[in-house]
Design a protein around this motif. Structure first.
Motif, PDB file in Angstrom:
ATOM      1  N   PHE A 343      12.316 -34.708  67.209  1.00 11.18           N
ATOM      2  CA  PHE A 343      12.734 -33.405  67.707  1.00 11.18           C
ATOM      3  C   PHE A 343      12.167 -33.212  69.098  1.00 11.18           C
ATOM      4  O   PHE A 343      11.243 -33.918  69.520  1.00 11.18           O
ATOM      5  CB  PHE A 343      12.282 -32.273  66.776  1.00 11.18           C
ATOM      6  N   SER A 344      12.703 -32.263  69.822  1.00  9.81           N
ATOM      7  CA  SER A 344      12.243 -32.004  71.186  1.00  9.81           C
ATOM      8  C   SER A 344      10.962 -31.183  71.147  1.00  9.81           C
ATOM      9  O   SER A 344      10.648 -30.517  70.162  1.00  9.81           O
ATOM     10  CB  SER A 344      13.321 -31.249  71.970  1.00  9.81           C
ATOM     11  N   TYR A 345      10.230 -31.225  72.246  1.00 10.07           N
ATOM     12  CA  TYR A 345       9.021 -30.407  72.337  1.00 10.07           C
ATOM     13  C   TYR A 345       9.365 -28.924  72.214  1.00 10.07           C
ATOM     14  O   TYR A 345       8.596 -28.151  71.634  1.00 10.07           O
ATOM     15  CB  TYR A 345       8.313 -30.653  73.670  1.00 10.07           C
ATOM     16  N   ALA A 346      10.492 -28.526  72.769  1.00  5.73           N
ATOM     17  CA  ALA A 346      10.874 -27.110  72.735  1.00  5.73           C
ATOM     18  C   ALA A 346      11.128 -26.629  71.307  1.00  5.73           C
ATOM     19  O   ALA A 346      10.983 -25.446  71.001  1.00  5.73           O
ATOM     20  CB  ALA A 346      12.114 -26.882  73.603  1.00  5.73           C
ATOM     21  N   GLU A 347      11.515 -27.550  70.421  1.00  2.43           N
ATOM     22  CA  GLU A 347      11.765 -27.194  69.023  1.00  2.43           C
ATOM     23  C   GLU A 347      10.513 -27.258  68.156  1.00  2.43           C
ATOM     24  O   GLU A 347      10.516 -26.778  67.019  1.00  2.43           O
ATOM     25  CB  GLU A 347      12.796 -28.154  68.418  1.00  2.43           C
ATOM     26  N   ALA A 348       9.450 -27.859  68.671  1.00  2.21           N
ATOM     27  CA  ALA A 348       8.310 -28.252  67.847  1.00  2.21           C
ATOM     28  C   ALA A 348       7.681 -27.100  67.078  1.00  2.21           C
ATOM     29  O   ALA A 348       7.471 -27.188  65.860  1.00  2.21           O
ATOM     30  CB  ALA A 348       7.258 -28.931  68.721  1.00  2.21           C
ATOM     31  N   ASN A 349       7.359 -25.993  67.761  1.00  4.96           N
ATOM     32  CA  ASN A 349       6.670 -24.896  67.078  1.00  4.96           C
ATOM     33  C   ASN A 349       7.486 -24.329  65.932  1.00  4.96           C
ATOM     34  O   ASN A 349       6.979 -24.107  64.821  1.00  4.96           O
ATOM     35  CB  ASN A 349       6.334 -23.782  68.081  1.00  4.96           C
ATOM     36  N   LYS A 350       8.762 -24.086  66.200  1.00  3.53           N
ATOM     37  CA  LYS A 350       9.619 -23.480  65.167  1.00  3.53           C
ATOM     38  C   LYS A 350       9.759 -24.411  63.967  1.00  3.53           C
ATOM     39  O   LYS A 350       9.722 -23.967  62.808  1.00  3.53           O
ATOM     40  CB  LYS A 350      10.999 -23.181  65.761  1.00  3.53           C
ATOM     41  N   LEU A 351       9.906 -25.703  64.227  1.00  4.70           N
ATOM     42  CA  LEU A 351      10.046 -26.668  63.135  1.00  4.70           C
ATOM     43  C   LEU A 351       8.773 -26.759  62.296  1.00  4.70           C
ATOM     44  O   LEU A 351       8.818 -26.793  61.069  1.00  4.70           O
ATOM     45  CB  LEU A 351      10.403 -28.043  63.686  1.00  4.70           C
ATOM     46  N   LEU A 352       7.630 -26.816  62.958  1.00  2.96           N
ATOM     47  CA  LEU A 352       6.371 -26.902  62.229  1.00  2.96           C
ATOM     48  C   LEU A 352       6.131 -25.654  61.387  1.00  2.96           C
ATOM     49  O   LEU A 352       5.645 -25.736  60.250  1.00  2.96           O
ATOM     50  CB  LEU A 352       5.197 -27.114  63.201  1.00  2.96           C
ATOM     51  N   GLU A 353       6.478 -24.513  61.936  1.00  2.95           N
ATOM     52  CA  GLU A 353       6.281 -23.257  61.201  1.00  2.95           C
ATOM     53  C   GLU A 353       7.196 -23.185  59.989  1.00  2.95           C
ATOM     54  O   GLU A 353       6.810 -22.676  58.925  1.00  2.95           O
ATOM     55  CB  GLU A 353       6.501 -22.071  62.134  1.00  2.95           C
ATOM     56  N   TYR A 354       8.407 -23.704  60.133  1.00  3.80           N
ATOM     57  CA  TYR A 354       9.319 -23.738  58.981  1.00  3.80           C
ATOM     58  C   TYR A 354       8.825 -24.742  57.941  1.00  3.80           C
ATOM     59  O   TYR A 354       8.822 -24.466  56.742  1.00  3.80           O
ATOM     60  CB  TYR A 354      10.731 -24.114  59.436  1.00  3.80           C
ATOM     61  N   ALA A 355       8.388 -25.909  58.424  1.00  7.33           N
ATOM     62  CA  ALA A 355       7.911 -26.940  57.506  1.00  7.33           C
ATOM     63  C   ALA A 355       6.678 -26.466  56.755  1.00  7.33           C
ATOM     64  O   ALA A 355       6.552 -26.646  55.536  1.00  7.33           O
ATOM     65  CB  ALA A 355       7.590 -28.221  58.279  1.00  7.33           C
ATOM     66  N   GLY A 356       5.729 -25.902  57.485  1.00  7.01           N
ATOM     67  CA  GLY A 356       4.524 -25.386  56.855  1.00  7.01           C
ATOM     68  C   GLY A 356       3.295 -26.233  57.056  1.00  7.01           C
ATOM     69  O   GLY A 356       2.178 -25.755  56.878  1.00  7.01           O
ATOM     70  N   GLY A 357       3.458 -27.530  57.432  1.00 11.61           N
ATOM     71  CA  GLY A 357       2.295 -28.391  57.552  1.00 11.61           C
ATOM     72  C   GLY A 357       2.438 -29.450  58.627  1.00 11.61           C
ATOM     73  O   GLY A 357       3.537 -29.973  58.864  1.00 11.61           O
ATOM     74  N   PHE A 358       1.320 -29.791  59.266  1.00 11.97           N
ATOM     75  CA  PHE A 358       1.302 -30.814  60.306  1.00 11.97           C
ATOM     76  C   PHE A 358      -0.027 -31.558  60.240  1.00 11.97           C
ATOM     77  O   PHE A 358      -1.098 -30.946  60.148  1.00 11.97           O
ATOM     78  CB  PHE A 358       1.458 -30.176  61.685  1.00 11.97           C
ATOM     79  N   ILE A 359       0.032 -32.898  60.271  1.00 10.78           N
ATOM     80  CA  ILE A 359      -1.160 -33.735  60.352  1.00 10.78           C
ATOM     81  C   ILE A 359      -0.940 -34.705  61.501  1.00 10.78           C
ATOM     82  O   ILE A 359       0.014 -35.493  61.479  1.00 10.78           O
ATOM     83  CB  ILE A 359      -1.407 -34.539  59.060  1.00 10.78           C
ATOM     84  N   GLY A 360      -1.804 -34.662  62.500  1.00 12.07           N
ATOM     85  CA  GLY A 360      -1.573 -35.518  63.657  1.00 12.07           C
ATOM     86  C   GLY A 360      -2.822 -36.139  64.217  1.00 12.07           C
ATOM     87  O   GLY A 360      -3.885 -35.503  64.261  1.00 12.07           O
ATOM     88  N   ALA A 361      -2.719 -37.407  64.624  1.00 18.16           N
ATOM     89  CA  ALA A 361      -3.767 -38.019  65.426  1.00 18.16           C
ATOM     90  C   ALA A 361      -3.787 -37.292  66.760  1.00 18.16           C
ATOM     91  O   ALA A 361      -2.736 -36.932  67.305  1.00 18.16           O
ATOM     92  CB  ALA A 361      -3.467 -39.506  65.620  1.00 18.16           C
ATOM     93  N   ARG A 362      -4.966 -37.048  67.284  1.00 17.05           N
ATOM     94  CA  ARG A 362      -5.085 -36.259  68.532  1.00 17.05           C
ATOM     95  C   ARG A 362      -4.277 -36.898  69.639  1.00 17.05           C
ATOM     96  O   ARG A 362      -4.465 -38.063  69.990  1.00 17.05           O
ATOM     97  CB  ARG A 362      -6.556 -36.153  68.935  1.00 17.05           C
ATOM     98  N   SER A 363      -3.353 -36.117  70.183  1.00 16.01           N
ATOM     99  CA  SER A 363      -2.451 -36.611  71.218  1.00 16.01           C
ATOM    100  C   SER A 363      -1.975 -35.422  72.032  1.00 16.01           C
ATOM    101  O   SER A 363      -2.320 -34.266  71.760  1.00 16.01           O
ATOM    102  CB  SER A 363      -1.245 -37.315  70.578  1.00 16.01           C
TER     103      SER A 363
END
Length: 427
Positions: A343-363
């Motif tokens: 997904f695009s960076y512009a979509e990222a916040n909305k997608l994560l909020e809908y999904a409910g969870g995010f786990i990421g290596a620091r980047s």
């Protein structure tokens, strides 16, 4: 002649490809070349079985998802099916110690760390560099012809997180220093997309070679060029206080003070994220989906092994979550039992909020999604290279909510249990 250590490592691994077959592959030393060696091996589908090191502060820790062992404890007794890679300024001592344990040339892949530049005639070298300067200045002149003589070319860093932070202070910086007419110059589409999130539309994408030559011209002819360089990594470190354990300053502070010269209290501009997204095309379960991001541009090799990610995914699936792996390109493959998502960076916040969870290596992605309102776990690794406090999202961004953990501080089981408990608790 190999001009860089990366070229030398890649060439050595390719030439020795057949030697790795049916071998237990070991890298000797947590040296500055460790990431490059691991990356080259991974690209050639060669698995690293262990890392060995003489440093007591490293033994028992995990780097790149691999445990570090004391050489004698791991290599004795002698095993002919082992291939040890040596690439270090202490290579003579390392090779001598291996031979003392019974290993010979058949068991050792020696990649010399000593670069030989004396074969290149000095005048030829200077001429090559000056030719790069001339090409870079021609690029500058063409851009001036296209955008006008009064334009200031602002050269952006490559890493997405750097670009995101730079853009958040860019307008205030331009206002303070009366830069009215400017164009952002960079490589890759990421910087264009991020700039647009801050309503900066004047951007110009260059090839990596064009940007490097433009930078060389600027370093040689800066007084004749209307160019500003925004925190190019090598320039930023050159005279910089890099991350230190007791350093109270953080990454965003460095941008605000060192790169832009802006006073304390200067507010960062907020990025504008897309609010209307076609959620159906992503087939997500609302608030029961976790997006994992194992890959980071700033780390050429994953800080957590694929095996650990697979074990973690299995535990999260038991909790009823659907798991997606964020990955771009053929090298960023989906972790087993997950699907790949892009997904695009512009979509990222909305997608994560809908999904409910995010786990990421620091980047850099973590910088961009720091404000997403969802359960987040940000994982840090390799404390030798970067202090966690310096990069911490909590320290760098007001209002960050989520968990930040240093992978090296946990055993594999403790790490998985921690994340499973976090996502298993209803809040």
């Amino acid at each position: 002649m190999m001009n860089t250590m990366l070229e030398r490592i890649e060439s050595s691994v390719k030439k020795a490809n057949k030697r790795f077959k049916d071998k237990e592959v070991i890298i000797y030393g947590c040296t500055v070349f460790l990431n490059r060696i691991y990356k080259s091996l991974s690209e050639n589908k060669i698995v690293v079985d262990a890392i060995i090191d003489n440093g007591q502060d490293k033994i028992g820790k995990t780097y790149l998802g691999i445990k570090v062992h004391k050489p004698e404890e791991f290599l004795i007794p002698y095993n002919e099916n082992r291939l040890v890679i040596v690439c270090s300024v202490h290579e003579k001592e390392m090779i001598d110690s291996l031979k003392g344990m019974g290993y010979n040339e058949n068991n050792i892949l020696h990649i010399s760390s000593k670069m030989e530049f004396n074969h290149l005639n000095e005048l030829e070298y200077v001429e090559n560099e000056m030719q790069s300067v001339r090409v870079g200045y021609n690029i500058y002149q063409k851009l001036q012809q296209e955008y006008g003589d009064t334009v200031t070319l602002i050269m952006m860093p490559r890493a997405s997180g750097d670009v995101f932070i730079a853009c958040s202070y860019l307008k205030e910086w331009c206002k303070r220093y009366e830069i009215d007419n400017y164009v952002l110059v960079g490589t890759g589409r990421n910087f264009v997309e991020i700039a647009n999130m801050f309503q900066i539309v004047e951007t110009r994408e260059l090839t990596t070679e064009e940007k490097e030559k433009l930078l060389k011209a600027y370093m040689f002819l800066s007084e004749y060029m209307q160019v500003k360089v925004i925190s190019e990594w090598v320039l930023r470190i050159r005279n910089s206080y890099f991350a230190r354990k007791k350093n109270e300053i953080c990454f965003v502070d460095k941008f605000r003070y060192e790169t832009f010269g802006l006073p304390k209290g200067t507010k960062a501009e907020k990025a504008i994220f897309t609010q209307q997204i076609d959620i159906e095309k992503y087939r997500m379960n609302k608030e029961k989906t976790i997006i994992i991001a194992p890959y980071a541009y700033s780390s050429p090799a994953p800080m957590i092994s694929k095996t650990v990610w697979e074990k973690l995914v299995k535990e999260l699936l038991k909790l009823g979550y659907t798991i997606y792996t964020l990955g771009y390109g053929e090298k960023e493959l989906a972790i087993d039992n997950t699907e790949c998502i892009q997904f695009s960076y512009a979509e990222a916040n909305k997608l994560l909020e809908y999904a409910g969870g995010f786990i990421g290596a620091r980047s850099g992605l973590c910088d961009i999604v720091h404000s997403a309102v969802c359960k987040k776990v940000i994982i840090y690794g390799n404390s030798r290279a970067a202090n966690m406090n310096f990069w911490s999202l909590k320290n760098n961004f007001d209002g960050f909510t989520g968990k930040e953990i240093m992978y090296e501080d946990y055993t594999e089981k403790e790490f998985i249990d921690y994340i499973r408990t976090y996502f298993g608790n209803e809040e």
